[in-house]
Design a protein around this motif. Structure first.
Motif, PDB file in Angstrom:
ATOM      1  N   GLN A 101       0.830  -1.205   0.000  1.00  0.00           N
ATOM      2  CA  GLN A 101       0.000   0.000   0.000  1.00  0.00           C
ATOM      3  C   GLN A 101       0.870   1.263   0.000  1.00  0.00           C
ATOM      4  OE1 GLN A 101      -2.430  -0.887   3.430  1.00  0.00           O
ATOM      5  NE2 GLN A 101      -4.141  -1.573   2.160  1.00  0.00           N
ATOM      6  N   LYS A 102       1.968   1.230   0.754  1.00  0.00           N
ATOM      7  CA  LYS A 102       2.892   2.367   0.756  1.00  0.00           C
ATOM      8  C   LYS A 102       3.509   2.560  -0.623  1.00  0.00           C
ATOM      9  CE  LYS A 102       4.357   2.125   5.595  1.00  0.00           C
ATOM     10  NZ  LYS A 102       5.493   1.810   6.491  1.00  0.00           N
ATOM     11  N   GLU A 104       2.252   1.616  -3.484  1.00  0.00           N
ATOM     12  CA  GLU A 104       1.211   2.105  -4.392  1.00  0.00           C
ATOM     13  C   GLU A 104       1.000   3.605  -4.211  1.00  0.00           C
ATOM     14  OE1 GLU A 104      -3.528   1.400  -5.431  1.00  0.00           O
ATOM     15  OE2 GLU A 104      -2.617   0.327  -3.760  1.00  0.00           O
ATOM     16  N   ALA A 105       0.939   4.038  -2.958  1.00  0.00           N
ATOM     17  CA  ALA A 105       0.760   5.469  -2.681  1.00  0.00           C
ATOM     18  C   ALA A 105       1.943   6.274  -3.211  1.00  0.00           C
ATOM     19  CB  ALA A 105       0.587   5.694  -1.186  1.00  0.00           C
ATOM     20  N   GLY A 107       3.883   5.441  -5.711  1.00  0.00           N
ATOM     21  CA  GLY A 107       3.781   5.445  -7.167  1.00  0.00           C
ATOM     22  C   GLY A 107       2.776   6.474  -7.663  1.00  0.00           C
ATOM     23  N   LYS A 108       1.624   6.558  -6.985  1.00  0.00           N
ATOM     24  CA  LYS A 108       0.615   7.560  -7.362  1.00  0.00           C
ATOM     25  C   LYS A 108       1.153   8.975  -7.142  1.00  0.00           C
ATOM     26  CE  LYS A 108      -3.531   4.798  -6.644  1.00  0.00           C
ATOM     27  NZ  LYS A 108      -4.746   4.624  -5.844  1.00  0.00           N
ATOM     28  N   PHE A 109       1.855   9.169  -6.045  1.00  0.00           N
ATOM     29  CA  PHE A 109       2.439  10.471  -5.740  1.00  0.00           C
ATOM     30  C   PHE A 109       3.453  10.871  -6.802  1.00  0.00           C
ATOM     31  CE2 PHE A 109       5.701  12.976  -3.383  1.00  0.00           C
ATOM     32  CZ  PHE A 109       4.929  14.091  -3.114  1.00  0.00           C
ATOM     33  N   GLY A 111       3.681   9.716  -9.834  1.00  0.00           N
ATOM     34  CA  GLY A 111       2.966   9.932 -11.088  1.00  0.00           C
ATOM     35  C   GLY A 111       2.318  11.306 -11.142  1.00  0.00           C
ATOM     36  N   GLY A 112       1.743  11.744 -10.011  1.00  0.00           N
ATOM     37  CA  GLY A 112       1.139  13.078  -9.944  1.00  0.00           C
ATOM     38  C   GLY A 112       2.167  14.176 -10.124  1.00  0.00           C
ATOM     39  N   HIS A 115       3.245  14.275 -13.754  1.00  0.00           N
ATOM     40  CA  HIS A 115       2.212  14.903 -14.585  1.00  0.00           C
ATOM     41  C   HIS A 115       2.289  16.429 -14.491  1.00  0.00           C
ATOM     42  CE1 HIS A 115      -1.640  15.408 -16.578  1.00  0.00           C
ATOM     43  NE2 HIS A 115      -2.004  16.215 -15.586  1.00  0.00           N
TER      44      HIS A 115
END
Length: 161
Positions: A101-102, A104-105, A107-109, A111-112, A115
């Motif tokens: 979960q860490k 994944e978070a 990776g999303k961070f 990616g943001g 972007h």
């Protein structure tokens, strides 16, 4: 069952465990902690659950969920039933889940951020193009080319993120 076998191999035989007192089953360093829980159940007359750690003969630590339930007869506690449940694998899986979960978070961070960074670079590249079109023979043509080149490298890096 695994605990009883482990306890039997480590401390006393399985025949001696059933009906035994806490201090007869556990080593002194663990006995005090477990006996404090037993005293609490005797005092409150209420079941309790607590996690304890035990080491086997090889020194490997395991997590157990200890459930203590008072046996009552006419409102008085006549004994306590203690059940150990091996929680080692459950805790390992929980730790793996938290780690994933860490990740994944993170990776999303990332990616943001990539972007938003790419959006900034798009503005820089767009403005370089506008300046170049307005002033084709600009004295800053070389600098504009360098800015464009670095911004494009940044955009490629953002794609990799």
């Amino acid at each position: 069952m695994e605990f009883i076998r482990e306890a039997a191999n480590r401390f006393i035989s399985s025949k001696e465990i059933v009906g035994s007192r806490v201090e007869e089953v556990f080593p002194s360093e663990l006995y005090e902690n477990i006996f404090a829980l037993v005293r609490r159940v005797l005092k409150t007359k209420v079941s309790l659950r607590s996690e304890v750690k035990l080491r086997n003969r090889k020194g490997r630590e395991k997590n157990y969920l200890l459930s203590l339930t008072p046996i009552k007869e006419t409102g008085k506690v006549k004994g306590i039933i203690g059940i150990f449940q091996d929680m080692t694998r459950v805790r390992q899986l929980q730790n793996q889940l938290m780690l994933s979960q860490k990740m994944e978070a993170l990776g999303k961070f990332a990616g943001g951020i990539a972007h938003h960074f790419n959006n900034l670079l798009t503005v820089i590249l767009g403005n370089c193009e506008l300046i170049a079109m307005k002033q084709a023979s600009s004295v800053f043509a070389e600098e504009l080319t360098e800015i464009r080149k670095v911004a494009e490298m940044g955009a490629e890096l953002a794609k990799k993120i």
